[in-house]
Enzyme design. Structure first.
Site, short mmCIF file in Angstrom:
data_model
loop_
_atom_site.label_atom_id
_atom_site.label_comp_id
_atom_site.label_asym_id
_atom_site.label_seq_id
_atom_site.Cartn_x
_atom_site.Cartn_y
_atom_site.Cartn_z
N CYS A 84 0.79 -0.97 -0.03
CA CYS A 84 0.02 -0.36 -0.12
C CYS A 84 0.78 1.51 0.00
O CYS A 84 1.61 0.89 0.88
CB CYS A 84 -1.09 -0.13 1.41
SG CYS A 84 -1.67 1.83 1.27
N CYS A 87 0.22 3.06 3.19
CA CYS A 87 0.73 2.45 4.85
C CYS A 87 1.73 1.29 4.96
O CYS A 87 2.06 1.39 5.97
CB CYS A 87 -0.36 2.28 6.08
SG CYS A 87 -1.04 1.16 4.90
N CYS A 132 -7.39 -1.66 1.17
CA CYS A 132 -6.10 -2.01 2.24
C CYS A 132 -6.52 -2.35 3.64
O CYS A 132 -7.65 -0.84 4.29
CB CYS A 132 -5.23 -0.46 2.43
SG CYS A 132 -3.80 -0.80 3.28
N CYS A 135 -4.67 0.98 6.73
CA CYS A 135 -4.89 1.82 6.61
C CYS A 135 -6.35 2.17 5.77
O CYS A 135 -7.02 4.02 5.82
CB CYS A 135 -4.19 2.54 6.29
SG CYS A 135 -3.56 2.41 4.75
N CYS A 155 -8.46 -5.40 -9.98
CA CYS A 155 -8.19 -4.33 -11.24
C CYS A 155 -7.30 -3.15 -10.01
O CYS A 155 -8.54 -2.80 -9.38
CB CYS A 155 -8.94 -4.50 -11.87
SG CYS A 155 -8.67 -2.28 -13.02
#
Length: 179
Positions: A84, A87, A132, A135, A155
């Site tokens: 991510c 984070c 995510c 976060c 995607c």
């Protein structure tokens, strides 16, 4: 609203289906709040704006979508991992990446506890948004037109991801803005 036998019957059938699904081992898709580590990274809106590039902020925090074919990660097929961009949560192994031809980095399977699914009714259609798990940042959507073994296509927006080459040590998040 008046309660009729029909609404009672429909409600009873719905509750029975929910009970049966649980009895037969069916598990509902994870939500960000139900995963281990969920909510462990949170910032104020101003902190997110300072940490992320303008495009990352729009995608990750406001659920925007980058233009197709604009991400250099779309055609990157090196060994490693995708984290991510907000984070550093570990999201996808590079070995699960494939060329979907859609213009966005696509994967057929996330890493355990990396992502969460959220129902998305925007744009007049029903889709499954991927966030995510740590976060709660918007990453993209999942579709059921992917390759084997899962048949899924995660995607993802390239600006929502950070590629970590195999064998490298990730740089600490926040040491520089990514564009």
């Amino acid at each position: 609203m008046m309660t009729t036998r029909r609404t009672l019957l429909a409600g009873g059938i719905g509750l029975g289906a929910v009970y049966a699904a649980g009895s037969f081992g069916f598990s509902w898709p994870a939500t960000a709040a139900s995963l281990p580590g969920a909510g462990t990274v949170s910032h104020t809106d101003g902190e997110w704006r300072a940490m992320l590039s303008p495009q990352q902020y729009e995608v990750l925090r406001r659920a925007d979508t980058e233009m197709p074919f604009s991400s250099p990660l779309d055609h990157l097929f090196a060994a490693g991992r995708y984290d991510c961009a907000a984070c550093d949560n570990q999201l996808f192994a590079a070995s699960t990446k494939f060329d979907s031809g859609t213009g966005w980095p696509s994967f057929f399977e996330p890493l355990p506890h990396g992502v969460a699914q959220v129902s998305d009714g925007s744009l007049g259609m029903q889709r499954t948004e991927i966030r995510c798990a740590r976060c709660d940042s918007h990453l993209g959507h999942v579709f059921d037109d992917g390759p084997r073994p899962t048949g899924l296509r995660y995607c993802m927006n390239g600006v929502a991801l950070r590629f970590i080459p195999a064998g490298s040590t990730p740089q600490a998040k926040g040491t520089e803005k990514q564009t």
